[in-house]
Design a protein around this motif. Structure first.
Motif, short mmCIF file in Angstrom:
data_model
loop_
_atom_site.label_atom_id
_atom_site.label_comp_id
_atom_site.label_asym_id
_atom_site.label_seq_id
_atom_site.Cartn_x
_atom_site.Cartn_y
_atom_site.Cartn_z
N PRO A 39 81.97 29.51 17.24
CA PRO A 39 82.58 28.57 18.18
C PRO A 39 81.67 28.28 19.37
CG PRO A 39 83.44 30.77 18.55
CD PRO A 39 82.50 30.88 17.39
N GLN A 89 80.76 28.19 23.39
CA GLN A 89 81.05 29.23 24.37
C GLN A 89 80.73 28.73 25.79
OE1 GLN A 89 78.63 32.60 23.18
NE2 GLN A 89 80.35 33.53 22.05
N SER A 147 82.92 20.33 29.32
CA SER A 147 83.35 19.10 28.65
C SER A 147 82.86 17.83 29.33
CB SER A 147 84.88 19.06 28.54
OG SER A 147 85.46 19.25 29.82
N LEU A 181 84.78 19.38 22.74
CA LEU A 181 85.43 20.63 23.14
C LEU A 181 86.94 20.45 23.18
CD1 LEU A 181 83.00 21.71 26.01
CD2 LEU A 181 83.13 22.64 23.69
N PRO A 182 87.71 21.53 23.03
CA PRO A 182 89.19 21.41 23.02
C PRO A 182 89.72 20.84 24.33
CG PRO A 182 88.48 23.57 22.23
CD PRO A 182 87.26 22.91 22.77
N SER A 228 92.02 21.92 26.14
CA SER A 228 92.34 22.97 27.11
C SER A 228 91.10 23.66 27.68
CB SER A 228 93.22 24.04 26.44
OG SER A 228 92.53 24.66 25.36
N TRP A 229 89.91 23.12 27.39
CA TRP A 229 88.67 23.80 27.78
C TRP A 229 88.56 23.95 29.30
CZ3 TRP A 229 85.71 26.53 24.67
CH2 TRP A 229 84.44 26.93 25.10
N ARG A 253 90.73 26.77 30.54
CA ARG A 253 90.22 28.07 30.10
C ARG A 253 89.01 28.49 30.92
NH1 ARG A 253 92.37 29.36 25.17
NH2 ARG A 253 90.60 30.62 24.48
N GLU A 288 85.89 31.03 24.44
CA GLU A 288 85.77 30.35 23.17
C GLU A 288 87.07 29.57 22.93
OE1 GLU A 288 85.01 33.41 20.34
OE2 GLU A 288 82.89 33.65 20.94
N PRO A 289 87.08 28.63 22.02
CA PRO A 289 88.31 27.84 21.81
C PRO A 289 89.55 28.68 21.49
CG PRO A 289 86.46 26.79 20.73
CD PRO A 289 85.95 28.12 21.21
N ASN A 290 89.36 29.81 20.80
CA ASN A 290 90.51 30.61 20.38
C ASN A 290 90.53 32.01 20.98
OD1 ASN A 290 91.53 28.57 18.60
ND2 ASN A 290 89.93 29.13 17.13
N GLU A 338 98.10 32.75 23.69
CA GLU A 338 96.65 32.65 23.65
C GLU A 338 96.03 34.03 23.42
OE1 GLU A 338 94.62 30.06 23.77
OE2 GLU A 338 96.30 28.64 23.87
#
Length: 632
Positions: free
Chosen positions: A353, A355, A373, A404-405, A407-408, A411, A430-432, A461
């Motif tokens: 993923p 970072q 992002s 990127l997600p 929610s980046w 996070r 990381e995304p998850n 999460e």
């Protein structure tokens, strides 16, 4: 006939005189009795029972021992208000003033959110107006102030003024407190908002204690209110551990710790006992959830208020997962709701993923690198880091990428805030998953970071918090003990000796460097009580040696004071030629006896003996005296 009539008349006259005299005597006796009784009742009512009342005809005689001239005069005046003052005869004596015992002056000062109240007995000659004015200022215009003080006309006892001054100083710093004041003694009981504030207040007050004042300072810190109320338990390849552990009672903590030990947690385990649990069955929900996670063979379980989130490790058998999750859902107390998650197994060929990484060095250098992002997030992350770390030493090594997600941004900012809770460490986004590792001087930093991430990201999460508590980084726990402080001073003074010019209290040149080293040690021991003792050899007069030793001890105390050492709890004492450590008949011995020693002052108890203890002590002293007399 005429002579006979004359005798008859004379007899009747004598009889009438006798009757009149008898009647007068009865009248006087009645007046005397009523006067004595009336005066006695009035004296008792006015509090002058020390005076006894006698009657002598129409006179009223006062006898007895008056406590003072003023009290005797008041008794005479009281009697004169009942009968004619000319009839009152003063036969009273006045008690020797040397035998009068002054009462024990004391005050109790209570302060809370509604205001201040004070009750007690103080000397009439003390400045009551200044005292009440100070208390009114501390209470504030919008708060109540209740003055219930009484006064007594005796001299101000030694140590009273310093006790009152310290009590007012303590009261200004303690909005919820009870302070008991006596001559040369002050007892402080208070409540602080946190353990950190408790330590700061205790250190501050102890630095301000005047010389010769006995104190008893007891400040308690109530249980913190934790919201959300979170416990997070993890079982992975490295073993079982807590990211956060809170309990509502000590008994609940013991149950959770027992369950954690059974699940494989090693080493010292402790949960923060706090307020904020959603139910009294908190420990039931936590232990059931931990047992379920152990049966699954790994993963994480998060209990946040009344929500339980069970996340199995990837690859868990689905049927086993459904069974264990179903049992947990049915067994949890009614108030709790379960969300069970079985992640998909990883696929082969995954490139890994994207970072974002933030690091904090022990020196305070912050570096941000990895992917962001857009430019706005890049600028926001840098400014947010400057605000959180309070430093311009921020190194940026980020780059803007697409894909990127959504929610980046959240996070990344949550990760920076989590890193700010550490003394040094790193955070990987990381995304998850988010991984936080590092060292801290706060015992509950791991729990605080866990609650932060759940609040910002939600409890579903994935994140890993691996934080190590380092006592040396704890500003409270790392403070040296009294024994450690003294050991450091002794190590300095054993290697080198504080010397003085001959027959003077002037510290010789080499002594200044020694005082510098001692001052450096004492700067980390701000609330320690230390005695600086001065000694001489036996040459010269005993009185002269005592004075010289006192002057030298004072010189060392002054030397530390100018080096900004808080010396309010120190005392300097000259012991002269007492307690030699070597032979005064030799030059080497005399040199060894001319010395400065540092020792800890053991606080004296300020507790009053109980009545039983006092009686037992007096009986023991009397028995010892009788035995001594018998021996003689």
């Amino acid at each position: 006939m005429r002579l006979s009539a004359l005798f008859v008349r004379l007899g009747m006259f004598l009889l009438a005189a006798i009757v009149c005299a008898f009647a007068a005597r009865i009248a006087v006796a009645a007046v005397e009795t009523r006067s004595v009784e009336a005066v006695r009742l009035e004296l008792e009512e006015r509090g002058h029972s020390f005076a006894s009342v006698l009657g002598d005809g129409l006179q009223v005689i006062l006898e007895g021992q008056a406590p003072s001239e003023a009290m005797g005069f008041r008794a005479i005046s009281t009697a004169g208000s009942v009968v004619d003052a000319s009839r009152v005869i003063d036969n009273m004596t006045v008690m020797n003033s040397a035998t009068l015992q002054a009462p024990e002056f004391s005050m109790e000062i209570l302060r809370n959110d509604s205001g201040i109240s004070i009750i007690g007995l103080i000397p009439t000659s003390s400045d009551r107006g200044d005292l009440t004015e100070s208390l009114e200022r501390i209470a504030g215009e919008d708060s109540n102030f209740a003055d219930l003080l009484e006064t007594a006309d005796y001299d101000v006892p030694e140590g009273w003024d310093s006790s009152v001054e310290f009590a007012l100083l303590a009261l200004r710093q303690l909005p919820r407190s009870k302070i008991s004041v006596r001559a040369a003694r002050v007892s402080v009981e208070a409540i602080s908002d946190s353990p950190e504030q408790k330590a700061e207040l205790e250190a501050s007050l102890r630095r301000s204690i005047p010389d010769g004042l006995l104190t008893n300072i007891s400040i308690s810190a109530p249980r913190p209110v934790v919201s959300p109320f979170v416990t997070r338990f993890i079982i992975d390849d490295s073993g079982a551990s807590f990211d956060s552990c809170v309990a509502d009672t000590p008994a609940a903590e013991r149950r959770i710790v027992t369950a954690a030990t059974a699940a494989g947690v090693e080493g010292r385990i402790g949960c923060s006992v706090a307020l904020g649990a959603p139910t009294t069955r908190w420990a039931d929900a936590v232990t059931m959830s931990m047992t379920a996670l152990e049966e699954l063979g790994g993963g994480t379980v998060t209990i946040s208020d009344a929500d339980v989130t069970l996340v199995a490790k990837p690859g868990t058998v689905e049927g086993n997962f459904d069974r264990i999750a179903g049992q947990l859902e049915n067994n949890l107390p009614e108030v709790f709701a379960l969300e069970a998650i079985l992640p998909a197994a990883p696929t082969a060929g995954d490139e890994g993923p994207p970072q974002f990484i933030a690091t904090l060095s022990p020196e305070g250098l912050v570096q941000l690198r990895g992917r962001v992002s857009d430019d706005l997030l890049n600028l926001t992350a840098e400014n947010f880091a400057r605000a959180k770390f309070g430093s311009a030493d921020i190194s940026m090594a980020t780059r803007v990428v697409d894909g990127l997600p959504n929610s980046w941004s959240i996070r990344v900012l949550a990760a920076i805030e989590a890193l700010s809770k550490l003394s040094n460490g790193s955070v990987v986004v990381e995304p998850n998953n988010i991984v936080i590792r590092g060292n801290t001087g706060a015992q509950d930093a791991g729990g605080e970071i866990t609650r932060l991430l759940i609040d910002k990201l939600g409890q579903t999460e994935e994140f890993e918090v691996s934080v190590t508590y380092v006592e040396e980084l704890d500003p409270i726990a790392s403070l040296p003990t009294e024994e450690e402080c003294l050991a450091g001073i002794i190590a300095v003074t054993e290697a080198r000796k504080i010397t003085f010019d001959p027959s003077s209290a002037n510290i010789a040149g080499a002594g200044a460097a020694i005082l510098d080293d001692i001052a450096e040690i004492l700067q980390r021991c701000p609330d320690k009580r230390i005695e600086i003792a001065g000694y001489t050899d036996s040459q010269g007069s005993e009185g002269g040696n005592q004075r010289l030793s006192q002057q030298r001890a004072d010189a060392v105390l002054d030397g530390l004071r100018v080096r900004r050492v808080p010396v309010a709890n120190f005392r300097a004492v000259g012991y002269g030629e007492a307690n030699p450590i070597a032979d005064n008949e030799t030059a080497e011995g005399r040199e060894a006896n001319r010395r400065i020693e540092f020792t800890l002052i053991t606080p004296e108890s300020t507790e009053e003996p109980t009545a039983l203890e006092q009686i037992e002590q007096e009986a023991a002293e009397a028995a010892a005296a009788e035995q001594e007399d018998a021996t003689e």
